[in-house]
Scaffold this motif. Structure first.
Motif, PDB file in Angstrom:
ATOM      1  N   CYS A 231       0.743  -1.328  -0.003  1.00 30.66           N
ATOM      2  CA  CYS A 231      -0.175   0.147  -0.076  1.00 30.66           C
ATOM      3  C   CYS A 231       0.840   1.247  -0.035  1.00 30.66           C
ATOM      4  O   CYS A 231       1.713   1.476   1.088  1.00 30.66           O
TER       5      CYS A 231
ATOM      6  N   CYS B  28      -0.051   3.800   2.927  1.00 28.46           N
ATOM      7  CA  CYS B  28       0.427   3.519   4.378  1.00 28.46           C
ATOM      8  C   CYS B  28       1.758   3.196   4.542  1.00 28.46           C
ATOM      9  O   CYS B  28       2.182   2.780   5.618  1.00 28.46           O
TER      10      CYS B  28
ATOM     11  N   ARG C 123       0.232  -5.262   3.047  1.00 23.47           N
ATOM     12  CA  ARG C 123      -0.967  -5.521   3.695  1.00 23.47           C
ATOM     13  C   ARG C 123      -1.313  -7.040   3.605  1.00 23.47           C
ATOM     14  O   ARG C 123      -1.144  -7.496   2.483  1.00 23.47           O
TER      15      ARG C 123
ATOM     16  N   HIS D 188      -7.211  -1.105   1.476  1.00 16.48           N
ATOM     17  CA  HIS D 188      -7.164   0.459   1.753  1.00 16.48           C
ATOM     18  C   HIS D 188      -8.466   1.128   1.382  1.00 16.48           C
ATOM     19  O   HIS D 188      -8.994   1.054   0.334  1.00 16.48           O
TER      20      HIS D 188
ATOM     21  N   CYS E 102      -6.749   4.781   5.231  1.00 17.44           N
ATOM     22  CA  CYS E 102      -6.025   3.752   5.879  1.00 17.44           C
ATOM     23  C   CYS E 102      -6.390   2.442   5.548  1.00 17.44           C
ATOM     24  O   CYS E 102      -7.499   2.060   4.786  1.00 17.44           O
ATOM     25  N   CYS E 103      -5.581   1.407   5.785  1.00 18.19           N
ATOM     26  CA  CYS E 103      -5.759  -0.001   5.557  1.00 18.19           C
ATOM     27  C   CYS E 103      -6.453  -0.667   6.721  1.00 18.19           C
ATOM     28  O   CYS E 103      -6.399  -0.542   7.710  1.00 18.19           O
TER      29      CYS E 103
HETATM   30 ZN   LIG Z   1      -3.115   1.580   3.038  1.00 20.89          ZN
END
Ligand SMILES: [Zn+2]
Ligand SMILES: [Zn+2]
Length: 213
Positions: free
Chosen positions: A103, A106, A110, A116, A122-123
């Motif tokens: 990502c 971020c 992930r 996301h 945000c994730c």
């Molecule tokens: Zn993210």
């Protein structure tokens, strides 16, 4: 939770949802419940108060809880940039290979089922969707409360509608009285909401049964 914030410009749907829920329920308790209590006894009030508390508690949890924000890299940890970080990285967890996706926002890899959210920026772990009506993501931590909210809301509006219908039928000779007009407005309101709420509830029941959550 750094960098993860819910935009204050998107509070109109969630504010409307709260106003409709609190407003409609208040009208029901003021105009309809006292009559039902004299007709069927105080148990009606107790049962429906408990259902209402359950609906509001789960709605609050879904709205205000951390949905499962995947922590971002700190500035000093984020050594890889978008151009140099490979898009995927395979890591071994308990003997199985897991594919992690990069990502760029971020600055993290992930795990699967983590996505996301462009609204919250945000994730989110086990990301389901971003729900504008609670102005929050529905993810690993709050999915259960979101699901319980949908189920209890379905029960709540079914009880409110049928109780209000009984009230109106019992007062059909006085349909122009304020109590009856309020009751009929309440039924129209539920009539408008019933299809999307029931549809969403059935959709999530099917998802839970299939184990996709
Ligand atoms: Zn993210
Ligand atoms: Zn979100």
């Amino acid at each position: 939770m750094s960098g993860c914030s819910r935009p204050s410009t998107k509070i109109i749907p969630v504010t409307m949802a709260w106003l409709v829920l609190i407003g409609g329920t208040t009208l029901f308790f003021v105009f309809v419940i006292p009559y039902l209590a004299t007709k069927y006894g105080p148990l009606v009030v107790i049962v429906h108060s408990l259902v209402t508390i359950f609906v509001l508690a789960n709605f609050s949890m879904a709205t205000f809880m951390d949905p499962g924000v995947y922590p971002r890299a700190h500035e000093d940890e984020a050594h890889e940039d978008d151009f140099h970080a490979p898009l995927y990285k395979n890591i071994e967890i308990n003997g199985t290979t897991v594919r992690m996706k990069w990502c760029g926002t971020c600055q993290i890899y992930r795990p699967p089922r983590c996505s996301h959210c462009s609204v919250c920026n945000c994730c989110i772990e086990s990301f389901d969707h971003h729900c504008p009506w609670v102005n929050n993501c529905i993810g690993r931590r709050n999915y259960r409360y979101f699901f319980q909210f949908l189920l209890s809301l379905t029960i709540h509006i079914s009880i409110v509608f049928s109780s209000t219908l009984i009230y109106v039928l019992d007062h059909r000779l006085y349909v122009t009285a304020p109590h009856c007009i309020v009751s009929m407005c309440l039924m129209v309101l539920i009539g408008l909401l019933v299809v999307p709420i029931f549809g969403l509830t059935i959709f999530h029941i099917v998802l839970v049964i299939r184990g996709r959550t």
